[in-house]
Design a protein around this motif. Structure first.
Motif: not given
Length: 457
Positions: A110-114, A140-142, A173-174, A190-193
């Motif tokens: 993604l161009p920007a995390p979602a 985003t935490d891989r 859980g996420k 702050g977590l994203r896909l």
């Protein structure tokens, strides 16, 4: 009048209500580019729509037992099944064996995390076949999500077919799936896909040559700022332009077909879908409608409700299922996406493309509606000279009363916001600009440009 509440839209956790003003993603790089290459400002958030629909796009995926077909409408079919799967239908209690084949999309970075993803698809499944869509994301935490089932779908409901359904109870859980939407549970963390991949599984009765045909598969990933109020837009090129879209009331169907959620306020989505389908020149055949009680007006609305019904959600408001139903008609495509403002809607309307919007509001927040709703669909069909919204609102007492004019500022805010207060003063979620877009397989140049300007290609 109040549309049936849609608790599935509460895809964000209570933590967001506390952190409604905190928007750690407000500075994300825009992912929603317009035709000129300009994207939204930071406050508007990021929207990315990606689809696989052409022969090269389908060929770029990894098939196991599937085959890509060409022609005027490229797609994916079963070639040589790779195995047999036993499926117990939770809605009929029937267990049956099905041959299957799969297709895996390339990874979409993604161009920007979602924070949210909605999958939509265009397909046809003859009796004795069905399909399943799944999504797996990378955070985003891989770390990765599991494979989430985003829908089990069939065009019809013939004897022996599975029942169309979403799948509840999915989460790690996420993130979790609420009917048709995958959402990060706590965006305030702050977590994203960061990326996702899609998997299609096509099923058929063993020993036959039947196959589903999938013409389009895509997903809309978004990260929209939490907000109770959105920036106001000024009237643009769509002002003074309106489309001649058929008008149907959901209310005249109240009490019809309890097995498909009882008509009336529960049928806003299929009624809106049917209006736009007929705008494009399509409607069910006489044979298709033979099952409908001849005493009922507008039997095609009953037909749309039956063929969008989600047996798990127990309603007709599943967004991708409505889009899939529309795309079963010849040469019609359909997607679920998000728009940024009424200027986006104006460009579409000016190009001849009506849109179906999702919104929630109190009666006092939309003058002229005469009702409040926890979730309602209506068609945007035009704009007045001053830029107010002309809507075909199915929550009307008769077909003749369906066309309404709503104040621009009020409509834009109730549609685009992500947070609102209900009648008890409690914080609830808004749709954040969700809409259905139905458009021709071969759009005109102007239509293609308008679609591209909102990220749909």
């Amino acid at each position: 009048m109040t549309s049936r509440p849609t608790p599935r839209r509460a895809v964000l956790t209570a933590a967001l209500a506390v952190a409604a003003a905190a928007s750690p993603f407000a500075s994300a790089t825009p992912a929603f580019a317009g035709a000129s290459g300009s994207g939204p400002g930071p406050a508007e958030g990021a929207v990315d729509h990606r689809a696989w629909a052409t022969f090269p796009q389908w060929s770029a995926g990894r098939g196991a037992g599937t085959r890509v077909i060409g022609g005027t409408r490229p797609g994916l079919v079963i070639g040589d099944p790779i195995g047999t799967h036993e499926y117990r239908d939770p809605h009929t209690g029937t267990t049956a064996a099905w041959e299957y084949a799969t297709w895996l999309s390339p990874v979409r970075t993604l161009p920007a995390p979602a924070t949210e993803v909605v999958v939509s698809f265009n397909a046809r499944t003859p009796a004795g076949t069905w399909l399943q869509t799944e999504l797996r994301g990378t955070y985003t935490d891989r770390t990765r999500t599991p494979w989430y089932v985003m829908g089990r779908w069939t065009s019809g409901d013939a004897a022996g077919d599975i029942r169309r359904t979403s799948v509840d109870g999915q989460g790690d859980g996420k993130s979790s799936v609420s009917t048709d939407t995958l959402a990060v549970d706590n965006p305030a963390s702050g977590l994203r896909l960061a990326s996702y991949e899609l998997r299609l599984t096509l099923y058929r009765r063993p020993g036959t040559r039947l196959t589903p045909t999938v013409w389009r598969l895509g997903a809309m990933a978004s990260d929209i700022p939490d907000r109770f109020t959105v920036p106001a837009s000024r009237p643009g090129e769509g002002a003074g332009h309106r489309l001649r879209v058929p008008r149907y009331s959901q209310e005249i169907h109240k009490g019809q077909y309890p097995e498909y959620d009882n008509g009336g306020e529960a049928w806003c989505s299929p009624t809106s879908s049917q209006m736009v389908i007929e705008y494009w020149g399509h409607r069910p055949s006489r044979e298709d409608l033979a099952w409908v009680d001849p005493a009922y007006a507008d039997p095609q609305v009953c037909h749309a409700a039956r063929h969008t019904y989600d047996n798990q959600y127990k309603g007709c408001g599943n967004w991708p299922f409505n889009a899939a139903y529309a795309a079963t008609y010849p040469d019609l495509q359909a997607v679920v996406t998000r728009l940024r403002s009424l200027n986006d809607a104006e460009r579409l309307v000016r190009a001849g493309i009506p849109l179906i919007t999702s919104q929630s509001f109190l009666a006092s927040e939309l003058e002229g509606a005469g009702y409040g709703t926890a979730g309602h669909l209506m068609c945007v069909v035009g704009f007045t000279e001053s830029g107010d919204v002309v809507a075909n609102d199915p929550a009307s007492p008769s077909n003749a009363a369906v066309e309404r004019v709503y104040r621009r500022r009020q409509f834009e805010n109730i549609w685009l916001r992500t947070k609102r207060h209900n009648a008890q003063g409690e914080v609830r979620n808004g749709s954040g600009g969700i809409c259905y877009l139905y458009f021709p397989l071969r759009p005109t140049t102007r239509q293609a440009r308008a679609l591209a300007s909102v990220g749909v290609r």
